[in-house]
Scaffold this active site. Sequence first.
Site, short mmCIF file in Angstrom:
data_model
loop_
_atom_site.label_atom_id
_atom_site.label_comp_id
_atom_site.label_asym_id
_atom_site.label_seq_id
_atom_site.Cartn_x
_atom_site.Cartn_y
_atom_site.Cartn_z
N HIS A 148 -5.08 2.08 12.64
CA HIS A 148 -4.41 1.21 11.66
C HIS A 148 -3.52 0.16 12.33
O HIS A 148 -3.04 -0.75 11.65
CB HIS A 148 -3.53 2.02 10.70
N ASP A 188 -12.66 8.80 10.86
CA ASP A 188 -11.39 9.14 10.20
C ASP A 188 -11.56 8.82 8.70
O ASP A 188 -12.28 7.90 8.34
CB ASP A 188 -10.28 8.27 10.80
N HIS A 190 -9.70 7.43 6.70
CA HIS A 190 -9.15 6.13 6.32
C HIS A 190 -9.92 4.99 7.01
O HIS A 190 -10.43 5.17 8.12
CB HIS A 190 -7.67 6.04 6.73
N ASP A 281 -9.37 13.93 9.46
CA ASP A 281 -8.76 14.06 8.13
C ASP A 281 -9.78 13.97 7.01
O ASP A 281 -9.42 14.03 5.84
CB ASP A 281 -7.61 13.07 7.93
N1 Q9C Z 1 1.78 6.49 -0.46
C1 Q9C Z 1 -4.17 8.09 9.89
O1 Q9C Z 1 -4.87 8.97 9.42
N2 Q9C Z 1 -0.36 7.37 3.81
N3 Q9C Z 1 -3.26 7.47 9.17
C2 Q9C Z 1 0.70 6.67 3.11
C3 Q9C Z 1 1.72 6.16 0.95
C4 Q9C Z 1 -0.57 6.90 5.13
C5 Q9C Z 1 -3.08 7.81 7.80
C6 Q9C Z 1 0.77 7.06 1.68
C7 Q9C Z 1 -1.79 7.51 5.74
C8 Q9C Z 1 -1.99 7.04 7.15
C9 Q9C Z 1 -4.28 7.73 11.31
ZN ZN Z 2 -6.74 8.88 8.72
#
Ligand code: Q9C
Ligand code: ZN
Length: 660
Positions: A148, A188, A190, A281
């Site tokens: 990210h 991943d 995301h 994840d």
């Molecule tokens: N409502 C990785 O898996 N979530 N990053 C934020 C806000 C962030 C995940 C939720 C998730 C980041 C590397």
């Molecule tokens: Zn992730």
Amino acid sequence: MEVGDGVDSESKSQRRVGLLYDERMCKHSTPDGEPHPENPDRIKVIWNKLQAASIPQRCVLLDAKEAEDKHILAVHSQNHVNLIKNISSKQFDSRRNRIASKLNSIYLNEGSSEAAYLAAGSAIEVTERVAKGEVDSAVAIIRPPGHHAEEDEAMGFCLFNNVAIAASYLLNEKPELLIKKILIVDWDVHHGNATQKMFWKDPRVLFFSVHRHEFGTFYPATDDGFYTMIGEGPGSGYNINVPWENSQCGDADYFAVWEHILLPVTKEFNPDLIIVSAGFDAAIGDPLGGCRITPHGYSVMLKKLMNFADGKIVLALEGGYNFESIAKSMLACVEVLLEDKPILGSSVAYPFESTWRVIQAVRKKLSAYWPSLADELPEELTNRKAPPAVYVPNSSSDSEAEEDDESQKVSEHLEEVLQDIIEPLSKLKVAESNQDHAACNSNTWRSELSKVDIWYAAFGSNLWLKRLLCYIEGGQVDGLQKPCVGSVDKTSPKEIMWKTFPYRLFFGREFSLSWGPGGVAFLDPESNSQDKTYICLYRITLEQFNDLLVQENHEGYVMSSPLFDLTALNSVTVEEPHSLQVRLEGWYRNVVYLGKEHDIPILTMTCTPSEIEGFKSGEHALCAPAINYANMIVRGLVEGKQLSQEEAMAYIQEASTKGL
Ligand code: Q9C
Ligand code: ZN
């Protein structure tokens, strides 16, 4: 078998696998020790798991290195590098939290700089060793994650984009290693937003990401992860996104994407090296991901990729937040790299209908760039799909017997085994429709599950026996908007007992179909142990539990196969609390295992971990229960002789006013 084959396969079975872990990357943690999913224990548990399996001794251990600024600068701005370099220094002590709070999903402490430099440098290190042929493949157990992290901004738990830095390093700094084309597979859960941007116009890097997208509502919640984002200029066609439309995608969905998108494109692209942005994840059990890849699923996905780039493949850890899931998944992957075991295991049968839709959209969008995607998929293939939002059980006991048998075979049969398990869905012939199949199975599963007892753990209105009996016998109590159909098996619970559990009871949503306006009860099984919730355990059958699931989630849903079968029960009873979501829309679709009582598993149902996150963040409303609903709970507690009327009211009052 040829003479000498034994010796040969023995030397081959010890493929050189580079393995990198360094505890210094644990120094990045929340400043005051607040709990956070991306925490130092993630890489510790992975390392411990590998050690327990005697993996490190069989690998080539590589040393972590700090990345050099000039290499990071290939993908990040000078500003960003300066920030990450200095953030941990004394002078930043007072400003660190304020800076972090302005970023999206980032924390920073005194250890962050060193960890970030080590994660990026270690990604370079393992990738270079593989490129040089010093090892065949490699795994970097690194954090903070990277995909990210944008050119000029840390986000999503990521500081430097480790994988992008490593790929750029080989392409720009090491032409003599002859790595001219790199495939980045980002599995991943995301979208790898930053990696996508960094190679947007670069045809030397094929970036492939499969992720939850849900039309731009899942983190990082932009349109960038949509399948229409294919790259630009010379990079057109070299960016491939597979955006899931729903949660709960599992092995079958990923295998279908591998078979019908990733593998054909990889063959055409013919990369010199593959880097996996290996977040875990999307694994089953992950609290953020809500997907269902098993360790077996990961091993198959990886094994398939090992057929390309001369086996030159690097895994760099990204996300993954369930300790057990990430440790098991990584172990499964390293075992595949070491190539010493046939790949065994089983997966749900069919992809979702939405998966086929997405696959077809991706193929169409990219067919001009990749001829192998041009054909339309045959309908008898895409017909084979899981019913929407229904948990698809592991198939027959026959197939399990076969798998046991397979485990006797030696590693040279790996390929055949693999082909048998996952190869062309397209070769399957369609014997009967899903419905026919399901109907004739219905009696079988009911009689099977009627023989298995579980404790159904009630914490809301079902604390009142009369109300619970509506779900078993059918019928209606005061306050319920309409009668319940009941279970097919109308036998009363065999035993009832009360217990308290250290989990948080709360009330959320503004309205329910059962009760009308007002919040309904949920349990947060991940909450901390100061909490105490009264729970009534009803000993019922797993068949009745399935009928309860339907009534709590989706009145009128026709259950032709069980939502929660024995395979699900086995997979959930690994640790407590451990949860598993059934493929059903509804607020109680998350089945949670709460341990055992008299050796019988305790199951409850509540909202999903991501919905709990939503309640915490304010995305979903907390809401006190309406009086009729609260009275029902009070009545259960009083008639169950757990609390006096006053105590019970105070208990509900507290649970509905205390913030999460
Ligand atoms: N409502 C990785 O898996 N979530 N990053 C934020 C806000 C962030 C995940 C939720 C998730 C980041 C590397
Ligand atoms: Zn992730």
